[in-house]
Structure formats: structure tokens, C-alpha cells
Design an enzyme around this catalytic site. Structure first.
Site, PDB file in Angstrom:
ATOM      1  N   LYS A  73      65.769  72.791  69.732  1.00 57.14           N
ATOM      2  CA  LYS A  73      65.014  73.851  69.186  1.00 57.14           C
ATOM      3  C   LYS A  73      63.793  73.531  68.642  1.00 57.14           C
ATOM      4  O   LYS A  73      63.449  72.380  68.077  1.00 57.14           O
ATOM      5  CB  LYS A  73      65.977  74.374  68.024  1.00 57.14           C
ATOM      6  CG  LYS A  73      65.531  75.992  67.371  1.00 57.14           C
ATOM      7  CD  LYS A  73      66.308  76.303  66.216  1.00 57.14           C
ATOM      8  CE  LYS A  73      65.845  77.813  65.625  1.00 57.14           C
ATOM      9  NZ  LYS A  73      67.014  77.885  64.704  1.00 57.14           N
ATOM     10  N   SER A 147      68.204  82.655  65.254  1.00 55.68           N
ATOM     11  CA  SER A 147      66.965  82.415  65.526  1.00 55.68           C
ATOM     12  C   SER A 147      67.051  81.302  66.930  1.00 55.68           C
ATOM     13  O   SER A 147      66.165  81.142  67.666  1.00 55.68           O
ATOM     14  CB  SER A 147      66.125  81.816  64.777  1.00 55.68           C
ATOM     15  OG  SER A 147      66.640  80.669  64.083  1.00 55.68           O
ATOM     16  N   SER A 171      71.729  81.281  62.059  1.00 57.99           N
ATOM     17  CA  SER A 171      70.929  81.001  63.408  1.00 57.99           C
ATOM     18  C   SER A 171      71.739  80.100  64.380  1.00 57.99           C
ATOM     19  O   SER A 171      71.546  80.184  65.385  1.00 57.99           O
ATOM     20  CB  SER A 171      69.725  80.425  62.970  1.00 57.99           C
ATOM     21  OG  SER A 171      68.953  81.591  62.274  1.00 57.99           O
TER      22      SER A 171
END
Length: 598
Positions: A73, A147, A171
Site C-alpha cells: 500500500k 482505504s 481498511s
């Protein structure tokens, strides 16, 4: 077809394929997928392949992630690639890998690239990024979840078998559900966050996306560990994955406390998941969800949004338009949090932590929907705040209450919409959740490997005595329905299971015993017969009273069962079987009685 970590590492160690070939295959799949919104940046392919080839000089047996391609990420630092947090104006070039990335490399993994996210890790929808919206792996029109949107999609579409996200409010779990994969949210401080751009620094953790629970657990073992560079690191237990000892007490909210926002199918899917757990041997225990629901409201309505403001306050002052409008509206509220408000919220949180801790005194884990429903991109564009908030209904409170979590696929509807559930437990219980979760995930048939077939089934939960109980193996007149079983019933004993001993025993009919009783004699291991027995559980006090009343020549010793475990049970003194009838060939007392009566 996506391969699991276990399959890839096994192939590399066997030499049927090489790490370099596997990495090249990941890049080819990325090109074939042709979704430019999954990755924000990719490594140079030749460089990644060369790093994979260099693994050949290392001891493959010492590398748990030997040649495994992994996506990161883009709020986690990777040397050589920019960290953007999905905001080009904020981007910077990190000097070194985050601790977790360094651990990945040390375990033999090969970083492929940096994945897209809701900007500054603020959101659960996956649409708040100037780099586009990754296409949901299950249905193009659904939001991918956030996210950690790109990381979840990369695993679900088979581009990589492992990816890292972060999880502050869900997330690492909501995107897992929406893309039908496993999302492991570890205990706070178990994996270092040094080199991770904070969202809420006191609540952040690095999360893991994988195809199976075993894969996620393998990655967790490689990545966990105390790190002095992380001020919030903790030394927490992490035993290896193993078999789970039942009884499993599964917490479920009281009737009427769950919300699905009109999605009746999600409610039915949750009920079906619970029934699957019960069929596997769990017991449902109702609890009051109200304190958890109240805690969830603190995350964005309370002072913790000020932590998000701290991270980008200079950018908001100098270039506010660089921040995604919805994200800016959320984070700017943090500029106005007072010290008094912060302490008031901390006091309230402490009370809620006490109330929630009491819930876990009566359960082993909590079972909740990962999210109450799924939304389309069009839905979220039309109502970006309300629908995002709904997706966090069962995730926002978790880090505030210091819990670990494991999101699991539960079903895929006829319309292609996935639904999942999450197991929650107090910090330090990560392995317990994995041992429970792997059983459920395998039973769903959704745990797929390269073969496209479900992973081999795991045994059902094997009932075990509770913490204040002892197990007793009975072989004769105390069996269910036999003459002396009432003695156990009078002591409130409970039957755990019917099973067999190891083939280490002989069974004799004892002459002159009233009522008739057998004697089980231990012989040389493997030279005897497997004898049918039952395992009962008694309280410690009841066990003592029962044993005190056992007449000679019977006694209590250690009995080895078919699974190799030992439990206290009935044995006979060797002198008592001299001249007694050997009935071992019947395989048990019940069969002998049935044969003689007939």
C-alpha cells in the site's frame, strides 16, 4: 488462476518453477489485467526479476516467503519508490524501507509495486483517489473498498498472492470482504509501523491480504516482532498456527442489534455463516453490542480525527486543493479539537474498554459482519459520506478497543456480490483467530488455490474440557446408556465425544464384577487393539469425588487416544486379568455386551 503462498513456495523449493519466473508472471498478469488504478507505481520489471533470481544463492528452507511477489500500500515506505498516500503534492522519496518491507525482503518476498488507496488512508470505499478507482475483482460496478483498495484487488485478481495494507478503521477488512479474500488485522504493535505514514498514529496497524488464512498466518509470523524504531510496538505472543481446542464460545450481538441498512440478503448471509460455525462445533453466546457501537462513533466524531490533521496540516495550509475534497472536509475538522474534548473522549473510551473487556470474559471470539452491505461506485459518488460511514459499522471500534481481527469470505451471492464475516478477540489472540478462521474458510469452499479446487478440509472442532474441567476416558459400565452412566450424570458430567484409544490396549471381562465391568490393560505400543471409549468432562471437584469411589482392581491412569493425545481414564491392574476373558477382538465393551445378549 491465483496461486497461494504455500503453493508458490513449495514450487520454488521443489524447483518446478523459479522465483524469477513467478515474478515475471506477476508483471504479465498486471499487463493483462490492464487496470491502471490498482498500482500507483511499479518497480522496474528487470530489477525485480534480478532480485528474485538472486534468491537462488540463499537457503530456500530458511525463507518462508521464498520468491513470493508482494504489493505494498502506498502509505508504506519502499526504498526506490515514492510514497504518495494517493496525493501527488505530498509525495516524497523515502531513504529506506519501512521495517515491515525490510522483513518481507528478509523472508524472501519480492516487492512488485505500490498500490492505490483512499487518499491519506481516509475512507472505506476505495474511490477517493486522484489515481482512479481500482475495479472490484468480483463485480466492476461495486466499490473495491478502502482505504487499501489496490492491495485487496491485487490479491483477489491473482496479480500477487500477498499484499500489505493498513487498518485504522477497517481498511484491511472491508476491502477483503468486497473482494472475497482474507484480511488479517493484527493486534496493535505486533507488526512495526516504523516507515508507515500515519493516519491515526495511536491506532494504526499494518494489515495482510491473502487468499487463505494459512497464507495470512505465514506472512504474520514473518512480519511480527518488537521494533524499537516504533514507539507503539509491543511484545505480544504469537504461537504457530495449530489445531483449535473446543469448546468455542462465539459471541453474537443480541437479537435486533445488528444493522444491515435494508439489505435483507446480508442478514440472511450472516445468519447462515453463524449456522456454519455452529455446525462446526461452536456455541453462540449473546452479548450487548451497545458499548461497541458507541465506541465506533468516537473515531470520527471524537478527537482522533486530530491525529489525521497533524499528518497533513502543512499541506492543508499551503495547498488545500491538493487534498481530495471529501477527505479534506473530514480531516480539517481535526484542527478544531480542544484538549478538553480530547480528555473527555479518552475518559469515555476507558469506560467503554472496561465494558467491552467484560464481554470477552464469557466468549472466545466475536462474530460480526465485516460490513453490513455492499455499494456500487455510483451509490457512493451520490452519497460519499453516509455510505462510507455505514461500511465501518462493524470495524470502526476495533482498534480503539485494542482488538485483533480476521475478515473471512462467507459466501458469494447469485448476483456476484460477496459477503464476509469478521472474528474479533482481545490483543494477543491473533493465532487463536487464525485457527478458528481457517476451519470456517475451508468449510465454505471459497479457499481456492491454483487448482481451482477448495483446499483440503480441516477436521471439525474437537470438543475439549473447559478451563475448570478435567477429561475422563470411560470404557465400560460408565458409557452412555450403560449401567453406571448415572454416576456421571449425577455429577453433571458432560459427554465430549465418542472415540477410540490408540492400538495399545487389551480389553478383558472381569469375572464376578457387579454390575459387569471390563478392565482395559495397557500393553506395548502398537501391539494391542483400538478400544471404543467415551471422553467425558467433569468439574475438578466432581472428578475428585468420582475417582475416590473407584473400586479395585480398577484405577485411573493416562490413556492414549487415537489422535495421540493423553487423558485420564480407566485402567486395570495387571494381576486382575489373570484368567479373565480377553474380549479385545470385539473392539469395545458395548459391542461385547450386544454380542452376548443376542
Amino acid at each position: 488462476m491465483a496461486e497461494t503462498i504455500a503453493e508458490i513456495v513449495a514450487a520454488h523449493r521443489a524447483g518446478t518453477t523459479t522465483p524469477a519466473e513467478t515474478v515475471a508472471r506477476s508483471f504479465a498478469r498486471i499487463r493483462e489485467r490492464n487496470d491502471g488504478a490498482i498500482f500507483i507505481s511499479l518497480r522496474d520489471e528487470a530489477e525485480a526479476i534480478a532480485e528474485a533470481a538472486a534468491l537462488n544463492i540463499k537457503d530456500a528452507a530458511e525463507l518462508p516467503l521464498y520468491g513470493v511477489p508482494v504489493a505494498i500500500k502506498d502509505n508504506i515506505d519502499v526504498a526506490g519508490l515514492p510514497t504518495t498516500a494517493a496525493c501527488p503534492a505530498f509525495a516524497f522519496q523515502p531513504a529506506r524501507d519501512a521495517t515491515v518491507v525490510a522483513k518481507l525482503r528478509a523472508a524472501g518476498a519480492i516487492v512488485i509495486g505500490k498500490t492505490n488507496l483512499d487518499q491519506f488512508a481516509t475512507g472505506l470505499v476505495g474511490v477517493r483517489s486522484p489515481y482512479g478507482v481500482p475495479k472490484n475483482a468480483m463485480r466492476d460496478d461495486l466499490v473495491p473498498g478502502g482505504s487499501s483498495s489496490g492491495s485487496a484487488v491485487a490479491v483477489s485478481t491473482g496479480l500477487v498472492p500477498l499484499s500489505l495494507g493498513t487498518d485504522t478503521a477497517g481498511s484491511g477488512r472491508v476491502p477483503a470482504m468486497l473482494n472475497n479474500i482474507v484480511g488479517l488485522k493484527p493486534s496493535l504493535g505486533l507488526i512495526s509501523t516504523a516507515g508507515v505514514l500515519p493516519a491515526c498514529r495511536t491506532l494504526d496497524c499494518v494489515s495482510i491480504f491473502a487468499l487463505t488464512v494459512d497464507d495470512a498466518a505465514t506472512a504474520l509470523q514473518a512480519l511480527a516482532g518488537y521494533d524499537e524504531a516504533d514507539a507503539y510496538a509491543r511484545r505480544l505472543p504469537l504461537p504457530p498456527l495449530g489445531a483449535f481446542a473446543a469448546p468455542l464460545r462465539l459471541g453474537v450481538p443480541r437479537q435486533g442489534q445488528l444493522q444491515f441498512f435494508g439489505d435483507a440478503q446480508s442478514q440472511r448471509d450472516y445468519d447462515a455463516a453463524l449456522q456454519r460455525f455452529l455446525a462446526l462445533g461452536a456455541t453462540a453466546v449473546e452479548f450487548d453490542f451497545a458499548p461497541f457501537e458507541e465506541t465506533a462513533t468516537l473515531l470520527y466524531d471524537g478527537p482522533w480525527v486530530a491525529e489525521r490533521y497533524l499528518v497533513i496540516r502543512e499541506l492543508l495550509k499551503s495547498n488545500p486543493d491538493a487534498v481530495y475534497p471529501v477527505t479534506r472536509g473530514i480531516i480539517e475538522a481535526g484542527a478544531h479539537v480542544s484538549g478538553a474534548e480530547a480528555f473527555a473522549a479518552l475518559y469515555r473510551l476507558q469506560l467503554l474498554r472496561q465494558r467491552s473487556a467484560r464481554v470477552f470474559e464469557s466468549i472466545d471470539a466475536m462474530l460480526l459482519p465485516t460490513a453490513p452491505t455492499a455499494y456500487t461506485v455510483a451509490d457512493v459518488v451520490a452519497d460519499p459520506v453516509t455510505l462510507n460511514s455505514r461500511l465501518g459499522t462493524y470495524t470502526n471500534f476495533v482498534n480503539l478497543l485494542d482488538l485483533c481481527g480476521l475478515a473471512l469470505p462467507a459466501t458469494i451471492r447469485d448476483d456476484g456480490v460477496p459477503f464476509g464475516v469478521t472474528l474479533l478477540a482481545p490483543a494477543g489472540q491473533d493465532t487463536r483467530l487464525a485457527t478458528i478462521g481457517r476451519l470456517f474458510h475451508t468449510d465454505t469452499g471459497l479457499a481456492m488455490g491454483a487448482s481451482g479446487l477448495p483446499q483440503p478440509p480441516l477436521p471439525a472442532l474437537e470438543p475439549q474440557p473447559a478451563a475448570d474441567e478435567l477429561a475422563l476416558v470411560v470404557v465400560g459400565a460408565h458409557l452412555s446408556g450403560m449401567a453406571l452412566n448415572g454416576e456421571l450424570q449425577a455429577l453433571n458430567a458432560r459427554l465430549l465425544r465418542a472415540t477410540e484409544t490408540a492400538p495399545d490396549y487389551q480389553l478383558f471381562a472381569l469375572p464376578g464384577s457387579v454390575p459387569p465391568k471390563p478392565g482395559m490393560l495397557r500393553v506395548e505400543a502398537g501391539s494391542g487393539t483400538a478400544i471404543a471409549v467415551e471422553v467425558w468432562a467433569l468439574s475438578q471437584a466432581a472428578f475428585g469425588r468420582f475417582v475416590a469411589a473407584i473400586p479395585r482392581p480398577l484405577s485411573i491412569g493416562s490413556v492414549r487416544l487415537a489422535d495421540g493425545s493423553l487423558a485420564k481414564g480407566f485402567l486395570v491392574e495387571p494381576i486382575a486379568v489373570s484368567g479373565a476373558l480377553d474380549i479385545s477382538h470385539y473392539g469395545g465393551w458395548r459391542a461385547f455386551i450386544a454380542a452376548t445378549v443376542s
